[in-house]
Design a protein around this motif. Structure first.
Motif: not given
Length: 664
Positions: A17, A19, A562, A565-566, A597, A649, A653-654, A657
């Motif tokens: 986590y 983000v 973010a 998307q997660l 994303v 971010y 996020t990429c 994910s």
């Protein structure tokens, strides 16, 4: 054992986590930096020069910080909710193994405390480090020299940051305990099998909604460009409503519209995982279009506030620099005392400021009042008459223009000119006079209208901002109004120290009976540094509050995207497992994740940029009424903010994910 489990969970969360921790760290860092402004070395200097404005700035930062803390509080609660949702099965397992609800709540309480301490520590360290650069940056804004390095640390900002974020984390702890206590064991254990509802709509309806949204946006843009941004009335709010509705319809219909376009191109639609990707995007945007609309509008605020604050800041800088073309200005006003002309240089040298040694280049000039045959002009329904005006000789005028690097004014012996000041260029009389270009009879001599020029006469003085320019002999025959000295300091002379010597010299004139109560002289002085310190409070107010709010809105937008998307990546784990069983390569699956994303991050940003471009066009038109707009600088600074914050971010996020999809 209990504490060890909490430490292990936090360490694992740092990877899964990132983000969440990035958001907490950014929030703490930005909050500390802007609340430490009062401890900046430059602020101490500004307080002595413009105490009222700086206090207003610091008070506004306090008020804005309360708003920012509330926004960040909701953001942290939203992010924490995502983490709890991802960990429902884990929490259910704890209950299944025999831990009661109170112990699970205590575990979450301890984890939140550890996360808070960790993020506060890292964020404060980054904030203290960044505030050192902010100090140098602020000094550059005000052209103030810092004699030596000053370490910036604000105990008050530290206390506020600990208090505000301590309250936020306490609320998060209570929220976690309340949420877990209301969950049933079966719901916790089955949480990973529950996906969000997917709402599919027809492609044809999506196309109609897309076109309707585009039309509403075009109407809103046209209203903004035609009416301007400063007219706040019923039509202004109608324009905002149309723009919001158009944005909502745009995102509500976008996935179906893209699907329709791609389906028309069979080669593109069936290439790789495009069909799977588009279907995923279509299903998700139909359930998240409201949040994407809000995110787009928040990005618009982030871009617009940042760009406008930087653009207006540059405009204020240009206006200030234009109104202070000399390092120093000294004025002696004559009020008809004993008739003796002021010995300006002699008096200053006797007071401790020798112009010959202090100034590398200077101009001494007189402003005189000349008698005129009555000049009548109208303002509305009323008529006014002038029988005397201030004037400067052509030679002195051209010497001032040369000192400012401007083109000299060319007049013949039978002509008069007009020197427009920056303060009174739009004043009714001068505007009316030059529009008519009448024959002026000055001191009994008739003159035709010649040329005109705009330049500063005296720094910081609006009394003599506009005046006639007359042939030398004719100007000298008028009554002396003031004797003035303007100039630039010699190389190697510190402007701030020279200003102190000048202030002391001017102060020493009072007991020598050279003030307005003695020989009929009044006097004053201004310097470039003094003008900057007095007038640039607006600059720091606009710039720092604009950047503060811009970063916060950008941070919130990026963090919400973010986390969405997660969350979607967690819901899509089973789908990607099916793709893996069907033989889809890992590289192709990763590419599909990155594209999803990318679309989620940059579609709202793209529309926000279009909104901001139209809004900035209207805002720049309003700003241009008071000065030149530097669109390139404002765009560059805004792009830098987006690149750093939004880009960080996006990358996080990429990676997050991909980690969730792979189950690692």
């Amino acid at each position: 054992m209990f504490s060890k489990l909490a430490f292990q969970n936090v360490r694992r969360s740092l990877k899964d986590y990132s983000v969440y921790f990035l958001t907490l760290t950014f929030g703490v860092c930005i909050f500390y930096v802007f609340n430490s402004m009062e401890s900046q070395y430059v602020m101490e200097i500004l307080l002595s020069a413009n105490k009222g404005m700086i206090r207003v700035i610091l008070q506004l930062i306090d008020v804005v910080s309360v708003f920012v803390s509330v926004v960040l509080g909701f953001l942290i609660l939203y992010a924490n909710g995502f983490m709890i949702r991802r960990r429902k099965k884990e929490l259910g397992t704890y209950l299944l193994l025999g831990l009661d609800g109170g112990r699970v709540s205590a575990l979450l309480f301890l984890e939140t405390l550890l996360i808070g301490v960790f993020s506060l520590g890292i964020g404060l360290l980054l904030g203290v480090f960044l505030s050192q650069f902010i100090s140098v940056f602020t000094a550059g804004l005000f052209a103030v020299s810092i004699p030596e390095f000053h370490f910036v640390f604000s105990p008050r900002a530290l206390g506020k940051t600990l208090l505000y974020f301590g309250v936020i984390f306490l609320v998060v702890m209570l929220f976690n305990s309340f949420r877990v206590s209301r969950q049933k064991l079966i719901d916790l254990l089955r949480a990973d099998r529950e996906n969000q509802d997917l709402k599919l709509k027809s492609v044809g309806a999506s196309v109609v909604m897309f076109l309707t949204g585009a039309i509403l946006l075009i109407i809103a843009y046209a209203m903004l460009l035609v009416r301007g941004i400063l007219r706040v009335d019923n039509l202004f709010f109608l324009m905002l409503a149309l723009g919001t509705a158009g944005t909502l319809l745009f995102f509500r219909s976008l996935s179906g519209f893209l699907l329709k376009i791609c389906q028309a191109n069979k080669r593109l639609y069936y290439k790789g995982l495009n069909m799977f990707l588009l279907r995923q995007f279509n299903s998700r945007i139909n359930s998240t279009y409201v949040s994407m609309t809000v995110i787009c509008l928040m990005l618009l605020l982030a871009i617009g506030i940042t760009a406008c604050s930087v653009g207006l800041n540059n405009t204020v800088s240009a206006i200030t620099a234009e109104n202070a073309p000399y390092d120093v200005t000294v004025r002696f006003y004559c009020h008809g005392g004993d008739g003796a002309e002021p010995e300006l240089e002699k008096w200053l040298a006797a007071g401790g400021f020798d112009p010959e040694q202090e100034l590398a280049e200077s101009v001494r000039f007189d402003i005189r009042q000349v008698e005129l045959e009555p000049l009548t002009y109208s303002v509305g329904d009323r008529e006014y008459t002038q029988t005397s005006l201030d004037a400067i000789s052509l030679t002195d005028c051209n010497r001032l223009l040369a000192l400012q690097g401007r083109t000299p004014l060319a007049l013949t012996e039978g002509e008069y000119g007009l020197l427009w000041g920056t303060y009174m260029a739009e004043e009714s009389f001068w505007k009316s006079l030059w529009a008519d270009r009448p024959v002026v009879v000055a001191q009994g001599r008739a003159l035709l209208a010649g040329g005109d020029v705009q330049a500063v006469v005296l720094t910081g003085d609006s009394v003599y901002s506009s005046m006639l320019v007359l042939p030398d002999a004719l100007a000298a025959s008028g009554t002396l109004s003031s004797r003035n000295l303007v100039g630039n300091y010699a190389p190697g002379i510190d402007p701030e120290q020279a200003d102190e010597r000048l202030a002391q010299a001017m102060g020493n004139l009072v007991p020598r009976d050279y003030d307005s109560g003695g020989n009929g002289y009044g006097y004053g002085w201004d310097s470039r540094v003094q003008i900057y310190l007095q007038t640039m409070g607006t600059k720091i107010l606009v710039l720092f509050l604009g950047i503060y709010l811009g970063i916060v809105f950008l941070l919130c937008s990026a963090a919400v995207l973010a986390l969405q998307q997660l969350s979607q990546a967690a819901d899509n784990q089973n789908r990607y497992r099916v793709l893996a069983r069907l033989g889809v390569e890992e590289r192709m699956r990763d590419r599909s994740i990155y594209v999803q994303v990318f679309l989620a991050f940059f579609l709202p940003l793209a529309l926000a940029v279009v909104h901001a471009a139209v809004g900035m066009t209207s805002a720049n038109a309003a700003i241009a009424q008071v000065g030149r707009v530097d669109s390139a600088a404002s765009s560059a600074v805004t792009a830098a903010f987006i690149l750093v914050v939004y880009g960080a971010y996006f990358l996080a996020t990429c990676w997050g994910s991909r980690r969730i999809i792979r189950g690692r």
